[in-house]
Design a protein around this motif. Structure first.
Motif, PDB file in Angstrom:
ATOM      1  N   SER A   9       0.827  -1.213   0.000  1.00  0.00           N
ATOM      2  CA  SER A   9       0.000   0.000   0.000  1.00  0.00           C
ATOM      3  C   SER A   9       0.854   1.253   0.000  1.00  0.00           C
ATOM      4  CB  SER A   9      -0.916  -0.017   1.219  1.00  0.00           C
ATOM      5  OG  SER A   9      -1.735   1.133   1.268  1.00  0.00           O
ATOM      6  N   ALA A  10       1.985   1.218   0.716  1.00  0.00           N
ATOM      7  CA  ALA A  10       2.862   2.386   0.774  1.00  0.00           C
ATOM      8  C   ALA A  10       3.541   2.640  -0.573  1.00  0.00           C
ATOM      9  CB  ALA A  10       3.911   2.185   1.867  1.00  0.00           C
ATOM     10  N   LYS A  11       3.735   1.589  -1.363  1.00  0.00           N
ATOM     11  CA  LYS A  11       4.395   1.751  -2.664  1.00  0.00           C
ATOM     12  C   LYS A  11       3.403   2.102  -3.767  1.00  0.00           C
ATOM     13  CE  LYS A  11       8.310  -1.389  -1.957  1.00  0.00           C
ATOM     14  NZ  LYS A  11       8.953  -2.657  -2.410  1.00  0.00           N
ATOM     15  N   TYR A  12       2.266   1.392  -3.786  1.00  0.00           N
ATOM     16  CA  TYR A  12       1.355   1.527  -4.930  1.00  0.00           C
ATOM     17  C   TYR A  12      -0.077   1.882  -4.547  1.00  0.00           C
ATOM     18  CZ  TYR A  12       5.180  -1.550  -6.394  1.00  0.00           C
ATOM     19  OH  TYR A  12       6.411  -2.104  -6.610  1.00  0.00           O
ATOM     20  N   GLY A  13      -0.448   1.772  -3.289  1.00  0.00           N
ATOM     21  CA  GLY A  13      -1.843   1.901  -2.918  1.00  0.00           C
ATOM     22  C   GLY A  13      -2.176   3.173  -2.165  1.00  0.00           C
ATOM     23  N   ALA A  14      -3.177   3.069  -1.278  1.00  0.00           N
ATOM     24  CA  ALA A  14      -3.742   4.234  -0.605  1.00  0.00           C
ATOM     25  C   ALA A  14      -2.714   4.964   0.257  1.00  0.00           C
ATOM     26  CB  ALA A  14      -4.927   3.795   0.265  1.00  0.00           C
ATOM     27  N   LEU A  15      -1.774   4.246   0.881  1.00  0.00           N
ATOM     28  CA  LEU A  15      -0.803   4.899   1.757  1.00  0.00           C
ATOM     29  C   LEU A  15       0.296   5.620   0.982  1.00  0.00           C
ATOM     30  CD1 LEU A  15      -0.362   2.225   4.604  1.00  0.00           C
ATOM     31  CD2 LEU A  15      -1.838   4.252   4.572  1.00  0.00           C
ATOM     32  N   SER A  16       0.259   5.533  -0.351  1.00  0.00           N
ATOM     33  CA  SER A  16       1.253   6.252  -1.156  1.00  0.00           C
ATOM     34  C   SER A  16       0.806   7.669  -1.487  1.00  0.00           C
ATOM     35  CB  SER A  16       1.539   5.480  -2.455  1.00  0.00           C
ATOM     36  OG  SER A  16       0.381   5.457  -3.292  1.00  0.00           O
ATOM     37  N   ALA A  17      -0.432   8.008  -1.137  1.00  0.00           N
ATOM     38  CA  ALA A  17      -0.964   9.343  -1.445  1.00  0.00           C
ATOM     39  C   ALA A  17      -1.606   9.933  -0.198  1.00  0.00           C
ATOM     40  CB  ALA A  17      -1.987   9.254  -2.579  1.00  0.00           C
ATOM     41  N   LEU A  18      -1.538  11.292  -0.094  1.00  0.00           N
ATOM     42  CA  LEU A  18      -2.130  11.954   1.069  1.00  0.00           C
ATOM     43  C   LEU A  18      -3.643  11.811   1.103  1.00  0.00           C
ATOM     44  CD1 LEU A  18      -0.006  15.252   1.140  1.00  0.00           C
ATOM     45  CD2 LEU A  18       0.201  13.255   2.641  1.00  0.00           C
ATOM     46  N   SER A  19      -4.243  11.630  -0.047  1.00  0.00           N
ATOM     47  CA  SER A  19      -5.708  11.511  -0.103  1.00  0.00           C
ATOM     48  C   SER A  19      -6.190  10.104   0.182  1.00  0.00           C
ATOM     49  CB  SER A  19      -6.194  11.935  -1.497  1.00  0.00           C
ATOM     50  OG  SER A  19      -5.608  11.106  -2.502  1.00  0.00           O
ATOM     51  N   GLY A  20      -5.268   9.158   0.271  1.00  0.00           N
ATOM     52  CA  GLY A  20      -5.662   7.765   0.447  1.00  0.00           C
ATOM     53  C   GLY A  20      -6.231   7.484   1.837  1.00  0.00           C
ATOM     54  N   GLN A  21      -7.116   6.518   1.866  1.00  0.00           N
ATOM     55  CA  GLN A  21      -7.747   6.086   3.110  1.00  0.00           C
ATOM     56  C   GLN A  21      -7.591   4.573   3.258  1.00  0.00           C
ATOM     57  OE1 GLN A  21      -9.473   8.171   5.421  1.00  0.00           O
ATOM     58  NE2 GLN A  21      -8.501   9.793   4.200  1.00  0.00           N
ATOM     59  N   LEU A  22      -7.391   4.150   4.503  1.00  0.00           N
ATOM     60  CA  LEU A  22      -7.253   2.717   4.786  1.00  0.00           C
ATOM     61  C   LEU A  22      -8.131   2.376   5.981  1.00  0.00           C
ATOM     62  CD1 LEU A  22      -5.973  -0.107   4.565  1.00  0.00           C
ATOM     63  CD2 LEU A  22      -4.088   0.742   5.982  1.00  0.00           C
ATOM     64  N   ALA A  23      -8.969   1.360   5.811  1.00  0.00           N
ATOM     65  CA  ALA A  23      -9.820   0.880   6.911  1.00  0.00           C
ATOM     66  C   ALA A  23      -9.508  -0.590   7.157  1.00  0.00           C
ATOM     67  CB  ALA A  23     -11.291   1.065   6.564  1.00  0.00           C
TER      68      ALA A  23
END
Length: 492
Positions: free
Chosen positions: A392-406
Motif C-alpha cells: 500500500s505504501a508503494k502503490y496503494g492508498a498509503l502512497s498518497a495523502l488523499s488515500g484512506q485505509l480501513a
C-alpha cells in the motif's frame, strides 16, 4: 585458727563481785563487759551484740527479774542466754519465775569458778555456733537467690532462644527430629509435623508411619542412608519427596548426624528437615524458561531464515530492503510477545505497530473487538500485514495523502476475519501476475495458519480479506518455511 570472741555482759551493783566474775571468766578468752546496774545493762545491750548475760538477782532499783523481763520484751534479745546469780536461797517459785523471765540457768553464791566457767563456755559456744549457722544460712540463701536468678535468666534466655529457633524454623520451613536408634522412639517438633502436613494430636510418629509418607521412588534411597550409618557414617544429607495426606507432593532436604557410645556404636540420630519445594519449583520454572527461550530463539532464527530464503528481488538493494522490512516486522511482533511473556499478542497492538511508520491523522481507521492471538498466529499475521502495508505504501492508498485505509476484524465461531480496505489512492489495476509479497502472504496465511485469503483489486482501492481459525495449531517456523516454499510454487 582462733575462734570468734563473743560479748558476755556481767551485771551486778557490787564492784567486788564484778571483779570476781571477771577474774573467773578471763581465761575463757571472751570479751567481758560490765554493768553496775540494770539501767546501765540496758544501755550496753542496745549498743552491742551480747551473747550471754550474767546478772545478779538482788539489785536496787531494778532487780534481776525485772531486768530480764525488760530484756525479753525487746525483739533483739528474746533468745539471748541469761544466767541468774543469787546470794539467797531461792524457792522453786522464784526459780520458776526466773525461767519465765528468760533465765537459762541459776548459779548460787558462793560461786564455784569451774562451774561458772563451764556454764558460760557452753552458752558461748552455743551462741557462736548459732551465729555461724545464721551466717551459713544467709550465705546459702544468697547463693540460692543468686542461683535462682541465674537459672531464671538462663531459662528466659533458653525460652527466648527456643522462640527464635521456632520462628526461624517456621519462617525457613524447617523441622527438627530425633530418633533413638536403640528403642526406635521418635521425637518431632512442630516444624516437622507442619512439613509433613499431619496433625500432632493424631499422627503417631513411628518408622512405619513415616515411611508411608515418603514418596515410593525415594524410600529405597533413604533406606540406604540408614545402612550407611551402620557402616560408620556419622552424618548424611539427602533430597527426597514426601506425599502429604492431602495428596500434595513436596520436596525436602534432610541432614542427619549420629551420636555414638564409647564403643562407637550408633545410639541416636538427630537431624533437620527443610522444605525446598518452592526452590525446586523455581528451578523447574527456570529450566522451562531456558528451554522456552531456546525454542523461541530457534523459531525466530527459522523465521528469519525462511524470510531470507524465500525473498525474491530484481537487484541487491530491493532484496535488502525487502528482507530488512520483513525482519523488522518480525522484531516488532517479537517485542509485543516478550512483553506478555510469550502468552500472546493483542491484535490491535499488532496492527498499530505495523502501521505506525505510515500513520497520518485521519488516514487510517481501525475497528474490531480485542482478540488475543497465539504467538505463532501473531508472528504470521504480522508478516502478512507487513506485506499489505508495504504494497500500500508503494502503490496503494498509503502512497498518497488523499488515500484512506480501513482495517476491520471480528471473530465468529472461533475464526478471525480481517478486512483490509483501501480507497482514495491511485487507480488500482488488477495485476497480471502475483508479486512475491502477495504470494508470500497467501502462503503464510493458508499454509501456516490454515486460513484463507481473498484479493479484490477494485479501481478505487484493494480489498483483502483474511480468515484465520484461532483454534488451529500453527506449524513451527521450520515446518512453515518448507510448506511455504512448496505453496509458493503452486500459487506462482
Amino acid at each position: 585458727m582462733e575462734h570468734e570472741k563473743v560479748n558476755i555482759l556481767l551485771v551486778d551493783d557490787q564492784p567486788a563481785k564484778l571483779l570476781a566474775y571477771e577474774v573467773i571468766l578471763k581465761e575463757l578468752g571472751e570479751n567481758l563487759v560490765v554493768a553496775a546496774s540494770g539501767r546501765e545493762a540496758l544501755e550496753i545491750l542496745l549498743k552491742n551484740e551480747i551473747a550471754i548475760i550474767l546478772v545478779d538477782v538482788c539489785m536496787p532499783e531494778l532487780d534481776g527479774f525485772e531486768l530480764a523481763a525488760m530484756i525479753r520484751e525487746h525483739p533483739r534479745f528474746q533468745k539471748t542466754a541469761m544466767i541468774f546469780i543469787s546470794a539467797i536461797q531461792v524457792s522453786d517459785i522464784d526459780r520458776l519465775r526466773g525461767y519465765e523471765m528468760g533465765a537459762v540457768d541459776y548459779v548460787p553464791v558462793p560461786v564455784v569458778p569451774e562451774v561458772l566457767r563451764a556454764k558460760i563456755k557452753v552458752f558461748a559456744e552455743l551462741y557462736r555456733k548459732t551465729r555461724q549457722l545464721e551466717r551459713l544460712n544467709t550465705e546459702l540463701e544468697d547463693r540460692v537467690r543468686a542461683r535462682t536468678a541465674e537459672l531464671e535468666r538462663s531459662t528466659a534466655q533458653l525460652v527466648e532462644s527456643e522462640q527464635r529457633r521456632s520462628m526461624a524454623i517456621a519462617a525457613g520451613k524447617m523441622g527438627s527430629w530425633d530418633w533413638d536408634w536403640i528403642n526406635g522412639d521418635w521425637m518431632w517438633d512442630d516444624g516437622q509435623y507442619r512439613i509433613f502436613g499431619v496433625d500432632p494430636e493424631k499422627f503417631e510418629v513411628t518408622s512405619v508411619n513415616i515411611q508411608a509418607l515418603l514418596h515410593p521412588d525415594d524410600v529405597e534411597a533413604l533406606r540406604k542412608v540408614v545402612v550407611e550409618f551402620t557402616k560408620g557414617a556419622r552424618s548424611y544429607e539427602a533430597e527426597f519427596r514426601i506425599c502429604r495426606p492431602d495428596g500434595e507432593v513436596r520436596w525436602c532436604v534432610g541432614t542427619a548426624a549420629a551420636t555414638v557410645d564409647r564403643q562407637s556404636r550408633v545410639v541416636r540420630i538427630s537431624g533437620v528437615t527443610i522444605d525446598i519445594t518452592e526452590r525446586k519449583r523455581a528451578e523447574e520454572r527456570q529450566s522451562l524458561l531456558t528451554r522456552e527461550v531456546d525454542h523461541r530463539a530457534k523459531n525466530a532464527l527459522a523465521l528469519a531464515q525462511s524470510i531470507v530464503r524465500l525473498t525474491r528481488a530484481d537487484n541487491v538493494k530491493t532484496y535488502v530492503d525487502a528482507v530488512e522490512g520483513r525482519i523488522s516486522a518480525l522484531a516488532r511482533v517479537h517485542t509485543i510477545l516478550s512483553l506478555s511473556s510469550w502468552q500472546g499478542a493483542e491484535i490491535s497492538r499488532l496492527v498499530d505497530e505495523e502501521l505506525a511508520p505510515y500513520s497520518r491523522a485521519g488516514q487510517i481507521k481501525l475497528s474490531g473487538m480485542e482478540v488475543q492471538l497465539q504467538p505463532a498466529t501473531a508472528q504470521t499475521l504480522a508478516l502478512a500485514l507487513h506485506e499489505l502495508v508495504t504494497n500500500s505504501a508503494k502503490y496503494g492508498a498509503l502512497s498518497a495523502l488523499s488515500g484512506q485505509l480501513a482495517i476491520k476484524w471480528q471473530v465468529d465461531d472461533n475464526v478471525l476475519a480481517v478486512t483490509w480496505e483501501e480507497s482514495g489512492g491511485p487507480v488500482v489495476l488488477p495485476p497480471t501476475t502475483r508479486g512475491f509479497g502477495t504470494r508470500s502472504l497467501i502462503a503464510s496465511v493458508e499454509t501456516q495458519l490454515g486460513g484463507q485469503t481473498a484479493f479484490d483489486w477494485r479501481p478505487e482501492g484493494l480489498v483483502c480479506r483474511l480468515t484465520v481459525p484461532l483454534a488451529r495449531q500453527a506449524l513451527t517456523p521450520s515446518q512453515a518455511a518448507d510448506a511455504s516454499a512448496s505453496r509458493l510454487q503452486r500459487v506462482s
